[in-house]
Design a protein around this motif. Structure first.
Motif, PDB file in Angstrom:
ATOM      1  N   GLY A 245      95.723   6.398 -22.934  1.00 62.99           N
ATOM      2  CA  GLY A 245      97.232   6.644 -22.492  1.00 62.99           C
ATOM      3  C   GLY A 245      97.322   7.006 -21.160  1.00 62.99           C
ATOM      4  O   GLY A 245      98.588   7.440 -20.911  1.00 62.99           O
ATOM      5  N   GLU A 246      96.332   7.311 -20.460  1.00 65.44           N
ATOM      6  CA  GLU A 246      96.502   8.033 -18.855  1.00 65.44           C
ATOM      7  C   GLU A 246      97.358   6.624 -18.186  1.00 65.44           C
ATOM      8  O   GLU A 246      98.121   6.987 -17.312  1.00 65.44           O
ATOM      9  N   ARG A 247      97.173   5.579 -18.417  1.00 65.96           N
ATOM     10  CA  ARG A 247      97.947   4.483 -17.602  1.00 65.96           C
ATOM     11  C   ARG A 247      98.367   3.502 -18.966  1.00 65.96           C
ATOM     12  O   ARG A 247      97.592   3.263 -19.928  1.00 65.96           O
ATOM     13  N   PRO A 248      99.456   2.725 -18.522  1.00 69.60           N
ATOM     14  CA  PRO A 248     100.027   1.955 -19.781  1.00 69.60           C
ATOM     15  C   PRO A 248      99.064   0.597 -19.876  1.00 69.60           C
ATOM     16  O   PRO A 248      98.468   0.066 -18.693  1.00 69.60           O
ATOM     17  N   PHE A 249      99.099  -0.225 -20.766  1.00 70.11           N
ATOM     18  CA  PHE A 249      98.697  -1.646 -20.929  1.00 70.11           C
ATOM     19  C   PHE A 249      99.697  -2.352 -20.240  1.00 70.11           C
ATOM     20  O   PHE A 249     101.032  -2.391 -20.653  1.00 70.11           O
ATOM     21  N   THR A 250      99.574  -3.218 -19.207  1.00 69.45           N
ATOM     22  CA  THR A 250     100.320  -4.268 -18.764  1.00 69.45           C
ATOM     23  C   THR A 250      99.820  -5.781 -18.415  1.00 69.45           C
ATOM     24  O   THR A 250     100.592  -6.521 -18.239  1.00 69.45           O
ATOM     25  N   GLY A 251      98.445  -5.747 -18.763  1.00 69.54           N
ATOM     26  CA  GLY A 251      97.943  -7.326 -18.673  1.00 69.54           C
ATOM     27  C   GLY A 251      98.616  -8.250 -19.789  1.00 69.54           C
ATOM     28  O   GLY A 251      98.878  -7.700 -20.651  1.00 69.54           O
ATOM     29  N   LYS A 252      98.530  -9.627 -19.108  1.00 68.65           N
ATOM     30  CA  LYS A 252      98.966 -10.618 -19.805  1.00 68.65           C
ATOM     31  C   LYS A 252      97.920 -11.741 -19.657  1.00 68.65           C
ATOM     32  O   LYS A 252      97.306 -11.982 -18.928  1.00 68.65           O
ATOM     33  N   LEU A 253      97.766 -12.232 -20.841  1.00 64.58           N
ATOM     34  CA  LEU A 253      96.740 -13.619 -20.842  1.00 64.58           C
ATOM     35  C   LEU A 253      96.976 -14.378 -19.779  1.00 64.58           C
ATOM     36  O   LEU A 253      98.295 -14.874 -19.818  1.00 64.58           O
ATOM     37  N   SER A 254      95.943 -14.744 -18.889  1.00 68.29           N
ATOM     38  CA  SER A 254      95.977 -15.737 -18.201  1.00 68.29           C
ATOM     39  C   SER A 254      95.615 -17.141 -18.775  1.00 68.29           C
ATOM     40  O   SER A 254      95.584 -18.260 -18.067  1.00 68.29           O
ATOM     41  N   PHE A 255      95.337 -17.169 -20.129  1.00 68.26           N
ATOM     42  CA  PHE A 255      94.829 -18.385 -20.864  1.00 68.26           C
ATOM     43  C   PHE A 255      95.372 -18.405 -22.073  1.00 68.26           C
ATOM     44  O   PHE A 255      95.646 -17.281 -22.696  1.00 68.26           O
ATOM     45  N   ASP A 256      95.541 -19.728 -22.765  1.00 69.92           N
ATOM     46  CA  ASP A 256      95.979 -19.579 -24.010  1.00 69.92           C
ATOM     47  C   ASP A 256      94.796 -18.999 -24.999  1.00 69.92           C
ATOM     48  O   ASP A 256      93.505 -19.374 -24.233  1.00 69.92           O
ATOM     49  N   TRP A 257      94.871 -18.420 -26.090  1.00 64.00           N
ATOM     50  CA  TRP A 257      93.840 -17.781 -26.823  1.00 64.00           C
ATOM     51  C   TRP A 257      93.888 -18.821 -28.185  1.00 64.00           C
ATOM     52  O   TRP A 257      94.663 -18.898 -29.095  1.00 64.00           O
ATOM     53  N   PRO A 258      92.711 -19.914 -28.110  1.00 61.89           N
ATOM     54  CA  PRO A 258      92.802 -20.614 -29.214  1.00 61.89           C
ATOM     55  C   PRO A 258      92.493 -20.054 -30.613  1.00 61.89           C
ATOM     56  O   PRO A 258      91.707 -19.042 -30.826  1.00 61.89           O
TER      57      PRO A 258
END
Ligand code: BGC
Ligand code: BGC
Length: 621
Positions: A568-581
């Protein structure tokens, strides 16, 4: 159309130089051998235009300094040739200067795609260029602008996204970073935009690379012969889709796969690498329409086109002369031979003599190569500043890589806000060998072509990152423990791979991984899973047992970036750049497929409320 990269005075100097060159000197400029094949003196004698290090084409010892000496010796040979035309040395620095022990290794492109952060990628481009230039190299076979459509492909992780717009934006940003203060400055690095075109749109089962019939003529595979493990990989699907045939129509090719090249050219790219794959049954290396009419004509590309490694050989297996004629006439300007360069030189010489390749085609090719060399300022300063060596793997670049890791993590499930973890909380169980395997977290194209396990280069593993963050951690590689824990973190990784060696028909977790998960599940109240992988894996069956899931991709050497976000020192901000089958039936990607998570998914924790983010549980799982 991009403006011509040279002033008219510079263009004139290229023409004048061209006039003084003999046919052999011109053909020499068009030839690129691999450094392990070049005999001493041949760069001078044959006026070779370029030399490369393939994946793992490292000096011994593998240090930044010995890289510089190795590359420098080739530059000196070029300077001693009759015309002294500077040499372009090429490397695959595809996630940092990844062949060099001690260099900063950034996340592979799939992770950078998840950041959606063009400014970050621009800064990574600059840092990579500085580390590459430090070793006297000014040409990098990156970025891959593949737009992967089937995650069974072993090169999926080299692509930023399945989304054309994301790929175009991030590739252009990386190129801007390679350029820095200007192409003619001695720390710029020439990008090679690859692999032209639709390398990522091939159909499963169409690759011929590992066919018995072609194996005999394929020196790369013969040399890399991986014995029993190679046979096992073939059974798992190796070379089923990589280098295969794309059956898409031209409208799709133009809409999905061409825009990143346009963006790269607008950003100043002066080199494009051709794909091993075929389009509608014809090898890209023989595609006059796409290479000459579309790329050089329509897009106004003024730079040069280089072949892939031993790729022209595949146009007509067994008939090398025909391969050479068809490739050069299709629009190849330089050939990555990479082994028997004298055979290539002799073959192209014969083709010109017999009129099968015109002299004007040769002039056009050499003009393009010289244009790139002039644009890079190589005639003024063929060598870089040795003081740059201090920057290889420096603290500032590692901090940047750590930032990239933080931003690349995608949080896909977080039941009851198990994440972030509390560093002051009770002892954490960390399980899975992968938690402490730097090679696995770096993936392929790290020190060697295929990558490897263990401490392949200096860096920080995920486990070391968690330990350094101050929390109490019990590490159990096999998950066999004699007491219960409130929280367990299981780290699972794909074994490192590159190219078609990573094609897989089955993307499920292995039986060993499932057993590890079950052991830890039985000992922990809450289970967090961190996946290190070059692509989405099929996890639908296991996911209900997990409280949290973090897709960490192939983060590289700076494993603290993972700990920063888990704690938690940094937030989660990533977004999938691919569909997850959802299942294998959903591959390749198509509109009616069922998804476990769609492109763009990713739970976000707000920077101000990291400790108690109040996240919604992912409704579907
Ligand atoms: C790969 C390219 C790479 C080249 C040089 C080929 O096998 O397809 O991406 O740039 O080798 O190492
Ligand atoms: C790769 C090289 C690698 C070689 C191994 C090629 O296909 O592109 O980078 O060193 O195979 O034999």
């Amino acid at each position: 159309m991009a403006p011509h990269p040279l002033s008219s005075a510079q263009q004139q100097s290229v023409e004048q130089l061209l006039e003084t060159m003999t046919l052999s000197e011109k053909i020499g400029q068009m030839t690129q051998p691999e450094k392990n094949s070049v005999k001493p003196g041949d760069v001078t004698r044959l006026s070779l235009g370029s030399v490369l290090s393939g994946g793992g084409g490292n000096p011994d010892p593998n240090t930044p300094q010995s890289w510089r000496e190795m590359v420098g010796a080739f530059h000196e040979e070029a300077q001693q040739s009759r015309l002294g035309i500077p040499l372009l040395y090429g490397v695959d620095a595809v996630h940092g200067h990844n062949n060099v022990v001690g260099a900063t290794v950034f996340p592979h492109n799939i992770g950078l795609g998840a950041t959606r952060d063009a400014d970050l990628v621009r800064r990574i481009g600059r840092a990579t260029a500085l580390e590459v230039a430090a070793t006297d190299v000014r040409w990098d076979f990156a970025p891959a602008v593949s737009v992967p459509q089937d995650v069974r492909w072993g090169r999926t992780y080299e692509g930023y996204s399945q989304d054309t717009g994301v790929v175009s934006e991030l590739a252009a940003a990386l190129i801007e970073g390679f350029r820095g203060d200007g192409w003619a400055t001695p720390t710029s690095v020439l990008p090679s935009v690859k692999h032209f075109i639709a390398d990522a749109a091939t159909t499963w089962g169409t690759s011929r690379r590992a066919d018995r019939s072609t194996l005999a003529t394929d020196r790369t595979l013969a040399i890399a012969q991986m014995g029993q493990s190679f046979v096992e990989l073939l059974d798992l699907g190796a070379w089923q889709i990589d280098q295969g045939n794309s059956e898409i129509d031209e409208a799709t090719l133009r809409a999905v796969h061409l825009p990143p090249y346009q963006a790269a050219i607008e950003a100043g790219a002066l080199n494009v690498m051709v794909s091993y794959s075929s389009w509608q049954g014809l090898k890209m290396h023989a595609q006059h329409y796409l290479l000459t009419e579309v790329l050089k004509g329509e897009l106004g590309f003024a730079g040069f086109v280089v072949s892939d490694w031993e790729a022209i050989d595949q146009i007509h297996p067994g008939d090398y002369d025909r391969c050479v004629v068809d490739a050069i006439n299709a629009g190849l300007d330089m050939v990555m031979v990479p082994f028997d360069y004298e055979r290539f030189i002799a073959s192209l010489g014969r083709a010109v003599q017999s009129g099968q390749v015109s002299e004007s085609r040769i002039d056009d090719a050499v003009r393009r190569i010289l244009t790139a060399k002039v644009a890079l300022g190589l005639f003024e300063h063929p060598r870089t500043d040795p003081a740059l060596l201090n920057l290889v793997g420096c603290a500032e670049h590692r901090t940047l890589a750590r930032e990239a890791v933080q931003k690349s993590l995608v949080l896909l499930k977080n039941v009851g806000d198990v994440l972030p973890l509390d560093p002051a909380g009770p002892e954490l169980l960390v399980a899975g060998e992968a938690a402490d395997d730097l090679g696995a977290q770096c993936g392929g194209w790290t020190i060697s072509w295929m990558g490897g396990h263990g401490p392949v280069t200096p860096g920080t593993t995920l486990l070391e990152g968690l330990q350094a963050a101050g929390g109490q951690v019990h590490f159990s590689p096999d998950g066999v423990v004699d007491r219960d824990y409130p929280v367990g973190v299981v780290v699972l990784a794909e074994a490192p791979y590159a190219e078609g060696m990573g094609d897989r028909s089955d993307l499920s977790l292995s039986a060993d991984q499932v057993a590890l998960l079950e052991r830890v599940r039985a000992r922990c109240t809450r289970l967090v899973v961190v996946l290190l992988s070059g692509r989405p894996l099929i996890i639908t069956e296991q996911l209900p047992q997990w409280d949290a899931l973090v897709a960490a991709w192939l983060p590289g050497t700076e494993g603290q970036g993972v700990a920063d976000v888990l704690y938690g020192e940094r937030p989660f901000t990533g977004k999938l750049s691919f569909d997850w089958p959802h299942s294998h039936a959903d591959l390749p990607r198509r509109p009616e497929a069922t998804l476990l998570f769609p492109l763009g998914a990713g739970l976000t924790t707000d920077a101000d409320s990291i400790r108690f983010p109040g996240l919604q549980d992912n409704a579907k799982v």
